[in-house]
Write an enzyme that holds these catalytic residues in place. Structure first.
Site, PDB file in Angstrom:
ATOM      1  N   ARG A 156      -6.188  -3.403   5.323  1.00 38.17           N
ATOM      2  CA  ARG A 156      -7.112  -2.276   5.495  1.00 38.17           C
ATOM      3  C   ARG A 156      -8.527  -2.764   5.803  1.00 38.17           C
ATOM      4  O   ARG A 156      -9.209  -2.220   6.673  1.00 38.17           O
ATOM      5  CB  ARG A 156      -7.108  -1.401   4.236  1.00 38.17           C
TER       6      ARG A 156
ATOM      7  N   ASP B  49      -7.361   3.891   4.920  1.00 39.14           N
ATOM      8  CA  ASP B  49      -6.033   4.141   5.486  1.00 39.14           C
ATOM      9  C   ASP B  49      -5.859   5.636   5.737  1.00 39.14           C
ATOM     10  O   ASP B  49      -6.775   6.435   5.503  1.00 39.14           O
ATOM     11  CB  ASP B  49      -4.921   3.583   4.593  1.00 39.14           C
TER      12      ASP B  49
ATOM     13  N   ASP C 275       0.838  -1.190   0.000  1.00 40.94           N
ATOM     14  CA  ASP C 275       0.000   0.000   0.000  1.00 40.94           C
ATOM     15  C   ASP C 275       0.882   1.252   0.000  1.00 40.94           C
ATOM     16  O   ASP C 275       2.034   1.212   0.464  1.00 40.94           O
ATOM     17  CB  ASP C 275      -0.906   0.013   1.237  1.00 40.94           C
TER      18      ASP C 275
ATOM     19  N   TYR D 176       2.663  -9.067   9.107  1.00 45.42           N
ATOM     20  CA  TYR D 176       2.601  -7.603   9.204  1.00 45.42           C
ATOM     21  C   TYR D 176       2.560  -7.140  10.652  1.00 45.42           C
ATOM     22  O   TYR D 176       2.035  -7.842  11.525  1.00 45.42           O
ATOM     23  CB  TYR D 176       1.325  -7.069   8.530  1.00 45.42           C
TER      24      TYR D 176
END
Length: 253
Positions: free
Chosen positions: A144, A50, A8, A36
């Site tokens: 997200r 985001d 992203d 992550y």
């Protein structure tokens, strides 16, 4: 040069790059699981899910305990269907979702099958209403969307504030280098294709078999179906065995 999966816009972390003939390996490496570290901001919803997006809604965050957060996180472990965010590169009718979103067009988004293997709380900043957590997940998982779903589970709204990809398959962030280091260092961290695929079984070909193999002829071998490293007096690349016959796959020039 190629890569094994995008990040992203506001994300950091591991991005394996493939050079020369190794770009052909992307079909195997894109299937890797990911790890992550995430910061979820509660109380605000954005159009992109985001920090880059426009604020759509704000909501007062009620008292949330660590126990509630841990319970909410654990509820997402396992196989499930996930709706990807509207601002994503998934194509519908030949057009990327974010193109529809930017044009204000509506389109049906279908859920995707994903799996969350493990998700753990790192920290909860009650004052800032921010949750930090680590997640290990399958290919195709949108963090997200996960952040929005976690916020919903906690009876509020939220967006992904920060994202750091710490692992892609066997590639770990502690073994990675920055773009600046890549530009300035004479000592580059390049992994030979042979070493990258060292987990695969090997097949050795003689000169007669090699000539046929390189010409695309399928050779009979007493091996199970699968992908194999191919050797003669040196490493050649990979071959695929099916029904006791092997054909060329990725051959180094």
């Amino acid at each position: 040069m190629g890569h094994t999966g995008t990040l992203d816009p506001n994300a950091t972390g591991v991005l394996p790059l493939l050079l020369n003939d190794s770009t052909k390996l992307s079909k195997y490496l894109i299937e890797h699981d990911k790890e992550y570290e995430v910061t979820l901001k509660l109380g605000i919803k954005t159009d992109t899910a985001d920090i880059e997006g426009n604020i759509l809604e704000e909501k007062q965050v009620q008292n949330i305990s660590i126990e509630q957060i841990e319970e909410a996180l654990k509820s997402f472990e396992g196989k499930q269907e996930q709706y990807p965010p509207m601002y994503s590169a998934i194509k519908v009718n030949g057009k990327k979702l974010y193109e529809y979103a930017r044009n204000g067009e509506k389109v049906e988004i279908k859920p995707r099958n994903i799996e969350i293997y493990r998700i753990n709380l790192i920290n909860f900043n009650d004052k800032e209403s921010e949750i930090q957590f680590k997640v290990i997940c399958s290919k195709g998982t949108y963090i997200r969307s996960l952040c929005e779903d976690i916020a919903k589970k906690l009876n509020t709204i939220g967006y992904m504030k920060e994202l750091n990809r710490t692992k892609v398959g066997r590639f770990k962030i502690e073994d990675a280098i920055t773009l600046e280091e890549l530009e300035n260092s004479k000592e580059q961290k390049i992994i030979a294709m042979e070493n990258l695929l060292s987990n695969l079984p090997n097949i050795n070909l003689n000169e007669k078999q090699l000539e046929k193999f390189l010409n695309g002829v399928q050779i009979s071998v007493d091996k199970e179906d699968g992908i194999y490293n191919i050797y003669t007096n040196k490493y050649l690349g990979t071959g695929i065995v099916k029904n006791r016959k092997i054909k060329r796959d990725i051959i180094l020039k």
